[in-house]
Design an enzyme around this catalytic site. Structure first.
Site: not given
Ligand code: 9MR
Length: 331
Positions: A148, A189, A225, A254, A256
């Protein structure tokens, strides 16, 4: 009679082989990609049913919090590797691959790191990378080295690393991680870099320039996400393809899909569509090598704490029953 039986068995074997692979069983068996999930050690230790589904469905695990700096060295010089060790050990026993998460991140950073002056900070970051990546040398398939690093507009996020060490902290972190664990694939990432936008443009430019300088970077991690409150990110396949064209791997790290409560059959169906589009975008590009979800059961989720009014972002419900999203990926 025996011959006819043998022929019959052979024909049956052919039929079985010809059946679509996706009917075959657990998620990990239906694709050549690594299929992973974030795992939390406290549930792994305490819940046999959680452990069973993780073991059955996935072939890669990412420690959700156990390898973060704030977990492993909350107090300077006092290390706690218990959670990380337990997950790495679980992975070894069950034949799973491990994604390390994460070496350099502004969040879940111990307070003592934030207060250091530049020279000391650089030494401490180097030491941290060598200590952690070195401890698990040879046991981690891929590391999220820097997490990030960008703002939404593509400028550098003004973290303590950026502000005190300058732009080169990223290249330094990758070089150190490579020295500490030469076989691990090293990733940058981030979230909100699924589609084509200012942040993914900045990530693309960074990877291009690091590659040009010979910095050991091997992949881009796309967190994914997502939420039903926003449309599906546009240009995801194109974005994955352009990263791959730089000569690096891509991983969905990640995934979702949050649902605004109340959960309804229609929303579960829409969620299934989002997961399917991420899965398909990854499968459209050969170098997209991993599809990892951020947890697998709605029983345990970071979502409601951070996004009040949203929930149920995983492939399995709280009772560990597969949701429509799971069935869509694995009909
Ligand atoms: O799921 C993690 C949650 O348990 C932690 O409290 C949180 C702290 O920031 O981090 C969550 O995981 C994040 C991941 O490490 C990086 N990308 C975003 C994830 C969700 O916030």
């Amino acid at each position: 009679m025996r011959t006819r039986l043998a022929v019959g068995v052979a024909v049956l074997a052919l039929l079985v082989q010809a059946a679509p692979a996706s009917a075959a069983g657990p998620l990990k068996s239906i694709t050549k990609r690594y299929v992973g999930s974030a795992v939390a050690v406290q549930h792994l230790n305490a819940e046999a049913d959680y452990r069973a589904v993780l073991t059955r469905e996935f072939d890669s695990v990412t420690p959700e919090n156990e390898m973060k700096w704030g977990t492993v060295e909350a107090v300077r010089g006092q290390y706690d590797w218990s959670g990380a060790d337990a997950i790495v050990d679980y992975a070894r026993r069950t034949g799973k691959s491990v994604r390390g998460h994460t070496l350099v991140w502004h969040s879940q950073l111990p307070d003592w790191v934030g207060g250091l002056e530049a020279r000391e900070l650089r030494k401490v970051v180097k030491n941290h990378v060598f200590t952690e990546a070195g401890r698990y040398r040879g046991k981690i398939r891929a590391w999220d080295v820097v997490n990030e690093a960008f703002n939404e507009d593509g400028t550098r996020r003004p973290t303590v690393f950026q502000e005190k060490l300058g732009d080169d902290y990223i290249a330094d972190a990758f070089r150190w991680a490579h020295q500490a664990d030469p076989k691990a694939k090293l990733y940058i990432n981030d979230y909100n870099i699924e589609g084509l936008n200012a942040k993914s443009d900045a990530t693309y430019e960074l990877v291009r320039s690091l590659k040009r300088k010979g910095v050991p970077i091997h992949g881009v991690g796309i967190q994914a996400h997502l939420s039903l409150l926003y449309g599906f990110p546009s240009g995801m396949k194109e974005n994955i393809a352009r990263f791959a064209a730089l000569g690096v791997d891509v991983a969905i790290t990640e995934a979702d899909v949050r649902i605004p409560v109340p959960v309804t059959p229609e929303k579960l169906d829409a969620q299934a569509g989002y997961f399917e589009q991420v899965w398909d975008a990854c499968h459209a590009v050969k170098r997209c090598v991993e599809f990892t979800t951020w947890g697998f059961t709605d029983r345990h989720s970071w979502v409601p704490g951070v996004f009040p009014g949203e929930d149920a972002a995983c492939l399995f419900d709280a009772e560990l029953r597969p949701k429509p999203a799971y069935t869509r990926l694995n009909p």
